[in-house]
Design a protein around this motif. Structure first.
Motif, PDB file in Angstrom:
ATOM      1  N   ASN A  96     -45.369  55.287  67.529  1.00 51.92           N
ATOM      2  CA  ASN A  96     -45.068  56.608  68.102  1.00 51.92           C
ATOM      3  C   ASN A  96     -45.252  57.656  67.012  1.00 51.92           C
ATOM      4  N   ASP A  97     -44.929  58.895  67.341  1.00 50.34           N
ATOM      5  CA  ASP A  97     -45.007  59.940  66.304  1.00 50.34           C
ATOM      6  C   ASP A  97     -43.647  60.576  66.043  1.00 50.34           C
ATOM      7  N   ASP A  98     -42.617  60.076  66.715  1.00 52.61           N
ATOM      8  CA  ASP A  98     -41.285  60.670  66.572  1.00 52.61           C
ATOM      9  C   ASP A  98     -40.421  59.928  65.563  1.00 52.61           C
ATOM     10  N   GLY A  99     -40.939  58.827  65.044  1.00 53.66           N
ATOM     11  CA  GLY A  99     -40.176  58.025  64.100  1.00 53.66           C
ATOM     12  C   GLY A  99     -39.675  56.750  64.765  1.00 53.66           C
TER      13      GLY A  99
ATOM     14  N   GLY B 183     -49.509  63.505  67.612  1.00 53.50           N
ATOM     15  CA  GLY B 183     -49.494  62.234  66.888  1.00 53.50           C
ATOM     16  C   GLY B 183     -49.464  61.055  67.854  1.00 53.50           C
ATOM     17  N   THR B 184     -48.788  61.241  68.977  1.00 56.08           N
ATOM     18  CA  THR B 184     -48.732  60.176  69.996  1.00 56.08           C
ATOM     19  C   THR B 184     -50.141  59.809  70.457  1.00 56.08           C
ATOM     20  N   VAL B 185     -50.933  60.834  70.775  1.00 55.34           N
ATOM     21  CA  VAL B 185     -52.285  60.582  71.291  1.00 55.34           C
ATOM     22  C   VAL B 185     -53.219  60.105  70.173  1.00 55.34           C
TER      23      VAL B 185
ATOM     24  N   TRP C 221     -43.549  62.807  62.985  1.00 53.11           N
ATOM     25  CA  TRP C 221     -44.883  63.329  62.696  1.00 53.11           C
ATOM     26  C   TRP C 221     -45.431  64.102  63.889  1.00 53.11           C
ATOM     27  N   SER C 222     -44.569  64.586  64.772  1.00 51.90           N
ATOM     28  CA  SER C 222     -45.068  65.270  65.966  1.00 51.90           C
ATOM     29  C   SER C 222     -45.978  66.428  65.564  1.00 51.90           C
ATOM     30  N   ALA C 223     -47.048  66.596  66.341  1.00 54.53           N
ATOM     31  CA  ALA C 223     -48.034  67.667  66.130  1.00 54.53           C
ATOM     32  C   ALA C 223     -48.704  67.585  64.762  1.00 54.53           C
TER      33      ALA C 223
ATOM     34  N   ILE D 218     -42.544  56.428  73.601  1.00 53.74           N
ATOM     35  CA  ILE D 218     -42.790  57.439  74.641  1.00 53.74           C
ATOM     36  C   ILE D 218     -42.403  58.783  74.045  1.00 53.74           C
ATOM     37  N   ASN D 219     -43.370  59.706  74.013  1.00 61.47           N
ATOM     38  CA  ASN D 219     -43.066  61.021  73.448  1.00 61.47           C
ATOM     39  C   ASN D 219     -42.117  61.789  74.375  1.00 61.47           C
ATOM     40  N   PRO D 220     -41.149  62.521  73.818  1.00 62.57           N
ATOM     41  CA  PRO D 220     -40.191  63.216  74.686  1.00 62.57           C
ATOM     42  C   PRO D 220     -40.753  64.446  75.396  1.00 62.57           C
ATOM     43  N   ASN D 221     -41.970  64.837  75.070  1.00 66.08           N
ATOM     44  CA  ASN D 221     -42.577  65.996  75.737  1.00 66.08           C
ATOM     45  C   ASN D 221     -44.008  65.660  76.149  1.00 66.08           C
TER      46      ASN D 221
END
Ligand code: MN
Length: 260
Positions: free
Chosen positions: A7-10, A108-110, A38-40, A94-97
């Protein structure tokens, strides 16, 4: 089926735990995710510093690996042999947004799923379109079950070459979800504004602030689908060539100088 979950949120983000638990019903799951948010951060390859990987424990007591690299670094580390067993698929979230429209280039998710495509692996990014101003813990249950169905469909059908899936799930109950639709990227409307402040030494600093982005809810698009209560599944590719511009540019006069 060996699935890498990242994921990108940690690594300690609740969306990752919900995803990992659900995907254990489909196959063997290894979690290798960033040790911080690491979002965005976009599509990253860390080249100018070493990468560290540490053992971590998820909230359900299951083992995980945490890296100080980006989401895409985590996928590259796994593909390059960090994991003892070969992986068959990468699922990120799962990204929260939501990650719709132009978001995919920041996300970062994508980009973790994009990295999977670079390594010739099926990659799936899963994001939850949680409501603006939501207070308290998000419920990732529906999005996790959607992710499992998408993973099972990818196992059944196989993904076309060089293709990744960008999945966005509305924040609804299983029963309220209207269905799954295959979409194209829509148009995000960003409402960023520059915030200028002064630090204690009276030097200016800047924040990119502003309102939460909206979008154009056009039919057939990712944003349109989730705003109407559908799960949006957008096939993406890394070839960003603007094909519609090729013909026009081929007639340009490039002037005089270097080259024939
Ligand atoms: Mn994120």
């Amino acid at each position: 089926m060996h699935i890498l979950v990242t994921n990108d949120d940690g690594v300690l983000a609740p969306g990752l735990l919900a995803l990992a638990r659900e995907l254990r019903m489909v196959g063997q799951v290894t979690v290798l995710a960033p040790d911080h948010n690491w979002s965005a951060s976009g599509h990253v390859k860390t080249m100018h510093r070493p990468l560290r990987v540490k053992e971590a424990v998820l909230a359900d007591g299951s083992p995980a690996l945490a890296s100080d690299g980006a989401p895409s670094d985590c996928v590259a580390l796994a593909a390059l042999g960090l994991l003892p067993e070969k992986m068959d698929m990468v699922v990120s979230g799962i990204n929260p947004n939501a990650n719709v429209g132009h978001d995919v280039t920041y996300s970062g998710t994508v980009t973790a799923a994009m990295e999977a495509a670079i390594w010739g692996l099926p990659g799936i990014a899963v994001s939850l379109d949680s409501p603006e101003n939501h207070l308290g813990l998000l419920d990732y249950g529906t999005a996790a079950r959607v992710a499992r169905r998408v993973v099972q469909a990818v196992i059944r059908h196989g993904l076309p070459k060089d293709t990744l899936l960008n999945v966005n799930v509305p924040y609804l109950s299983d029963e309220a979800i209207k269905g799954f639709v295959v979409t194209r990227q829509g148009l995000r409307v960003y409402r960023d504004s520059l915030v200028r402040r002064e630090d204690p030494r009276r030097r200016p600093y800047y924040w990119i602030g502003g309102e939460t982005p909206t979008g154009v809810p056009e039919d057939g698009t990712d944003f349109g689908a989730v705003s109407q209560g559908f799960v949006s599944i957008t096939p993406l590719q890394l070839d960003l060539t603007a094909r519609s511009a090729l013909a026009a540019l081929s007639h340009w006069d490039w002037g005089e100088g270097a080259g024939a």
